[in-house]
Design a protein around this motif. Structure first.
Motif, mmCIF file in Angstrom:
data_model
loop_
_atom_site.group_PDB
_atom_site.id
_atom_site.type_symbol
_atom_site.label_atom_id
_atom_site.label_comp_id
_atom_site.label_asym_id
_atom_site.label_seq_id
_atom_site.Cartn_x
_atom_site.Cartn_y
_atom_site.Cartn_z
ATOM 1 N N THR A 121 0.788 -1.130 0.040
ATOM 2 C CA THR A 121 0.015 0.008 -0.189
ATOM 3 C C THR A 121 0.906 1.161 0.088
ATOM 4 O OG1 THR A 121 -1.734 -1.214 1.043
ATOM 5 C CG2 THR A 121 -1.857 1.181 1.163
ATOM 6 N N LEU A 122 1.782 1.126 0.747
ATOM 7 C CA LEU A 122 2.590 2.395 0.897
ATOM 8 C C LEU A 122 3.577 2.550 -0.355
ATOM 9 C CD1 LEU A 122 4.278 2.146 4.504
ATOM 10 C CD2 LEU A 122 2.526 4.038 3.696
ATOM 11 N N ASP A 123 4.054 1.406 -0.829
ATOM 12 C CA ASP A 123 4.856 1.735 -2.087
ATOM 13 C C ASP A 123 3.883 2.164 -3.356
ATOM 14 O OD1 ASP A 123 7.411 1.312 -3.182
ATOM 15 O OD2 ASP A 123 6.519 -0.233 -4.773
ATOM 16 N N LEU A 124 2.803 1.692 -3.444
ATOM 17 C CA LEU A 124 1.581 2.056 -4.440
ATOM 18 C C LEU A 124 1.386 3.696 -4.155
ATOM 19 C CD1 LEU A 124 -1.105 -0.515 -4.707
ATOM 20 C CD2 LEU A 124 0.052 0.787 -6.713
ATOM 21 N N ILE A 125 0.989 4.059 -3.085
ATOM 22 C CA ILE A 125 0.752 5.709 -2.798
ATOM 23 C C ILE A 125 1.770 6.574 -2.927
ATOM 24 C CG2 ILE A 125 -1.471 4.962 -1.466
ATOM 25 C CD1 ILE A 125 -0.148 5.785 1.084
ATOM 26 N N SER A 126 3.037 6.067 -2.525
ATOM 27 C CA SER A 126 3.885 7.102 -2.794
ATOM 28 C C SER A 126 4.603 6.912 -4.147
ATOM 29 C CB SER A 126 5.335 6.550 -1.859
ATOM 30 O OG SER A 126 5.803 5.002 -1.996
ATOM 31 N N GLY A 127 4.361 6.030 -5.011
ATOM 32 C CA GLY A 127 4.723 5.843 -6.573
ATOM 33 C C GLY A 127 6.054 4.935 -6.489
ATOM 34 N N GLY A 128 6.102 4.166 -5.333
ATOM 35 C CA GLY A 128 7.349 3.341 -5.570
ATOM 36 C C GLY A 128 8.662 4.045 -4.789
ATOM 37 N N ARG A 129 8.314 4.647 -3.823
ATOM 38 C CA ARG A 129 9.284 5.259 -3.088
ATOM 39 C C ARG A 129 9.591 4.746 -1.567
ATOM 40 N NH1 ARG A 129 7.908 10.621 -1.788
ATOM 41 N NH2 ARG A 129 5.683 10.396 -2.522
ATOM 42 N N VAL A 130 9.337 3.599 -1.418
ATOM 43 C CA VAL A 130 9.148 3.154 -0.231
ATOM 44 C C VAL A 130 10.413 1.887 0.103
ATOM 45 C CG1 VAL A 130 8.168 1.361 1.664
ATOM 46 C CG2 VAL A 130 6.927 3.353 0.590
ATOM 47 N N GLY A 131 11.079 1.977 1.132
ATOM 48 C CA GLY A 131 12.084 1.233 1.822
ATOM 49 C C GLY A 131 11.547 0.489 2.837
ATOM 50 N N TRP A 132 12.197 -0.563 3.364
ATOM 51 C CA TRP A 132 11.752 -1.266 4.375
ATOM 52 C C TRP A 132 13.140 -1.740 5.100
ATOM 53 C CZ3 TRP A 132 9.641 -6.964 4.028
ATOM 54 C CH2 TRP A 132 9.487 -7.569 5.604
ATOM 55 N N ASN A 133 13.367 -1.352 6.267
ATOM 56 C CA ASN A 133 14.688 -1.540 7.047
ATOM 57 C C ASN A 133 14.010 -2.877 7.755
ATOM 58 O OD1 ASN A 133 16.820 -2.015 8.470
ATOM 59 N ND2 ASN A 133 15.979 -0.725 10.034
ATOM 60 N N VAL A 134 14.579 -4.110 7.413
ATOM 61 C CA VAL A 134 13.987 -5.345 7.818
ATOM 62 C C VAL A 134 14.696 -5.777 9.258
ATOM 63 C CG1 VAL A 134 13.473 -7.805 7.546
ATOM 64 C CG2 VAL A 134 13.612 -6.297 5.668
ATOM 65 N N VAL A 135 14.044 -5.656 10.368
ATOM 66 C CA VAL A 135 14.809 -6.191 11.588
ATOM 67 C C VAL A 135 14.051 -7.296 12.163
ATOM 68 C CG1 VAL A 135 15.608 -3.762 12.010
ATOM 69 C CG2 VAL A 135 13.526 -4.514 13.293
ATOM 70 N N THR A 136 14.588 -7.951 12.938
ATOM 71 C CA THR A 136 14.024 -9.073 13.662
ATOM 72 C C THR A 136 13.173 -8.466 14.822
ATOM 73 O OG1 THR A 136 15.925 -9.329 15.214
ATOM 74 C CG2 THR A 136 15.563 -10.974 13.186
ATOM 75 N N ALA A 137 13.779 -7.765 15.738
ATOM 76 C CA ALA A 137 13.135 -6.767 16.709
ATOM 77 C C ALA A 137 14.319 -6.262 17.688
ATOM 78 C CB ALA A 137 12.015 -7.488 17.694
ATOM 79 N N GLY A 138 14.286 -5.071 17.810
ATOM 80 C CA GLY A 138 15.307 -4.285 18.636
ATOM 81 C C GLY A 138 14.529 -4.585 19.910
ATOM 82 N N PHE A 139 15.202 -4.570 21.261
ATOM 83 C CA PHE A 139 14.889 -4.392 22.454
ATOM 84 C C PHE A 139 13.644 -5.919 22.455
ATOM 85 C CE2 PHE A 139 14.432 0.476 21.938
ATOM 86 C CZ PHE A 139 15.697 0.495 21.589
ATOM 87 N N ALA A 140 14.236 -6.884 21.964
ATOM 88 C CA ALA A 140 13.410 -7.924 21.709
ATOM 89 C C ALA A 140 12.857 -8.575 23.057
ATOM 90 C CB ALA A 140 14.166 -9.200 21.057
ATOM 91 N N ASN A 141 13.314 -8.493 24.435
ATOM 92 C CA ASN A 141 12.771 -9.033 25.431
ATOM 93 C C ASN A 141 11.588 -8.279 25.799
ATOM 94 O OD1 ASN A 141 14.514 -6.753 25.700
ATOM 95 N ND2 ASN A 141 15.326 -7.313 27.687
ATOM 96 N N THR A 142 11.626 -7.074 25.735
ATOM 97 C CA THR A 142 10.580 -6.222 26.296
ATOM 98 C C THR A 142 9.371 -6.228 25.081
ATOM 99 O OG1 THR A 142 11.645 -4.272 25.779
ATOM 100 C CG2 THR A 142 11.299 -4.828 28.089
ATOM 101 N N ALA A 143 9.751 -6.359 23.988
ATOM 102 C CA ALA A 143 8.824 -6.184 22.847
ATOM 103 C C ALA A 143 8.264 -7.600 22.865
ATOM 104 C CB ALA A 143 9.824 -6.089 21.427
ATOM 105 N N SER A 144 8.889 -8.933 23.008
ATOM 106 C CA SER A 144 7.979 -10.065 23.315
ATOM 107 C C SER A 144 6.993 -9.888 24.189
ATOM 108 C CB SER A 144 9.145 -11.253 23.316
ATOM 109 O OG SER A 144 10.002 -11.422 22.258
ATOM 110 N N ALA A 145 7.565 -9.371 25.506
ATOM 111 C CA ALA A 145 6.828 -9.441 26.475
ATOM 112 C C ALA A 145 5.470 -8.551 26.307
ATOM 113 C CB ALA A 145 7.408 -8.898 27.866
ATOM 114 N N VAL A 146 5.386 -7.371 25.789
ATOM 115 C CA VAL A 146 4.420 -6.657 25.317
ATOM 116 C C VAL A 146 3.333 -7.654 24.475
ATOM 117 C CG1 VAL A 146 5.112 -4.588 26.276
ATOM 118 C CG2 VAL A 146 5.445 -5.266 23.883
ATOM 119 N N PHE A 147 3.751 -8.248 23.815
ATOM 120 C CA PHE A 147 2.891 -9.199 22.715
ATOM 121 C C PHE A 147 2.710 -10.428 23.440
ATOM 122 C CE2 PHE A 147 4.302 -6.136 19.529
ATOM 123 C CZ PHE A 147 3.564 -6.261 18.537
ATOM 124 N N GLY A 148 2.977 -10.558 24.704
ATOM 125 C CA GLY A 148 2.685 -11.858 25.268
ATOM 126 C C GLY A 148 3.179 -13.090 24.718
#
Ligand SMILES: Cc1cc2nc3c(=O)[nH]c(=O)nc-3n(C[C@H](O)[C@H](O)[C@H](O)COP(=O)(O)O)c2cc1C
Length: 451
Positions: A121-148
């Protein structure tokens, strides 16, 4: 003639970033991050300067020091609260025409099927200007906990990310062909022969059916990777088209660049097609003394308690719990490893002090416009990178200083564009006519035959 630099701006839709805290600075407008007009103004300013892209980093986690959240993390807005970068980017897209828009999204916490639609959707509405920084997850300990969820081990998070990417490639490259939708009122809307059912049964994810979004100008968004842990480098060499780096010295960064390129070559990719940009925090003023004074005004805002909280946020390690003479090489974490690996060979005492000064910032350059421009040239050469990711101390002040005073010098030297020549982000990073993934990229294997 030297190669032109790629220059992006590194920010996040939150009060502070880079593990440093500068929101109190009288000239910092980052407190406006919940106001969408702030982001639109920034994006338009960066586009006027012809910068490559604006990158909004992201995380779902927060700082926890030895099991408890320190008050200082709240009182200084160290990590929370923040906004969803995809939505902020969706608002910046129609307000700009050429600026690349890059967001972080996590392969641990998002689902590949819905993430693929969001990015398309972002790539379409921006006309192909989107980049994705693919990360597993920073701060993965607290991030996992908030997602249960339980936090998977460091390396298995990357195995999961490989599986996530494979499914995303199937959806973005293999399902809706670019010519699948004639949308002809006298004929057909979509051509059934050009839409392919996908089947994916991976170790972590499965999906059966059809992509929810159509093909987009770039197909797969232009892929960035960050994080220089051993397993992270292999992931970057496999999927990354541009590597984000942060290092304290050019030789160390050059080591990462060549390691990632070697790994990519071993995987059958052209190593020279992989770009890299390195974090740079600059302080620019008319005289060196003014620049130093300005730099000191940022350093004065940092405290040892903040350094401990922020280091723990990135790594899950409480540095205050160790003898300062301990070597960093003795530490191990299953949270983020880059901020441990980066300081190997140093003592914990050194790193605590260093983290107070710079957090996770990369190179630091303080001086007159000419001095900073000269330093950029020597750093890029010594680190063997294609450009820089500007890490503002204050926004928009630091970026505007760069745009007004340093950029014209780089342009005079032929090191930065005067005009945009391309529209999609992939073309900007890889050359005109290259809006889609290169044929030697893993994702291209999922294209239907003949595409
Ligand atoms: C320039 C740069 C930008 C980064 N942006 C993010 C980000 O937005 N979100 C995130 O979780 N990690 C980000 N990271 C951190 C790495 O991806 C991080 O090291 C990783 O999430 C933890 O994995 P690791 O153990 O492989 O280091 C960034 C790193 C760099 C160098």
């Amino acid at each position: 003639v030297s190669k032109r630099f790629h220059i992006g701006v590194f920010d996040s839709a939150s009060l502070n970033d880079f593990g440093t805290v500068t929101w109190r600075h009288p000239d910092n407008e980052s407190y406006r991050f919940t106001d969408i007009s702030y982001w639109i103004e920034l994006a338009q300013r960066f586009e006027d300067a012809k910068l490559d892209f604006l990158f909004l980093a992201d995380t779902w986690g927060y700082s926890l020091v030895s099991g408890a959240r320190k008050d200082i993390s709240f009182t200084e807005g160290l990590d929370l609260p923040r906004l969803d970068p995809a939505i902020v980017t969706g608002a910046m897209a129609p307000a700009t025409r050429d600026l690349g828009l890059v967001i972080t999204a996590s392969t641990l916490l998002e689902l590949p099927y819905s993430m693929a639609r969001r990015l398309s959707t972002l790539d379409l509405i921006s006309g192909g200007r989107v980049g994705w920084n693919v990360v597993t997850a920073g701060f993965a300990n607290t991030a996992s906990a908030v997602f249960g969820r339980e936090m998977p081990s460091h390396d298995s998070r990357y195995d999961m990310a490989d599986d996530f990417m494979e499914l995303v490639y199937k959806l973005m490259e293999g399902c809706w062909q670019p010519d699948a939708i004639p949308a002809d009122k006298g004929g057909i809307y979509a051509d059934p022969a050009r839409v392919h059912r996908i089947d994916h049964d991976g170790p972590y994810f499965s999906s059966h059916g059809y992509g929810n979004a159509p093909s987009t100008p770039q197909g797969t968004p232009f892929l960035f990777q960050a994080g220089t842990s051993g397993r992270g480098q292999l992931f970057g060499a496999t999927h990354g088209e541009c590597i984000f780096l942060q290092g304290t010295t050019p030789p160390r960064v050059a080591e990462y660049v060549s390691s990632i390129k070697q790994k990519a070559a071993a995987l059958g990719r052209d190593p020279e097609s992989i770009k890299s940009v390195v974090g740079l925090s600059m302080v620019v003023a008319p005289t060196r003394e003014d620049a130093q004074r300005k730099y000191q005004s940022y350093l004065d805002l940092q405290t040892p308690d903040l350094a401990i909280a922020s280091y723990s946020m990135f790594t899950g390690i409480d540095l205050s719990g160790y003898d300062p003479n301990t070597l960093m090489d003795e530490l191990h974490t299953e949270v983020g490893q880059t901020q441990v690996d980066r300081f190997r060979g140093r003592t914990i005492g050194d790193v605590t002090m260093e983290f107070q000064r710079r957090g996770v910032r990369g190179f630091i350059s303080v001086g007159t416009p000419d001095e900073v421009a000269d330093e950029m040239c020597s750093m890029a050469k010594a680190a063997n990178v294609d450009g820089f990711l500007l890490e503002p101390w204050i926004q928009p002040g630091s970026t505007v200083d760069f745009i007004e005073h340093v950029l014209p010098i780089l342009q005079k030297r032929g090191l930065f564009r005067e005009e945009y020549e391309e529209h999609t982000l992939r073309e900007r990073m890889q050359g005109l006519g290259s809006s889609r993934l290169r044929d030697d990229h893993l994702g291209a294997r999922h294209r239907p035959a003949g595409q």
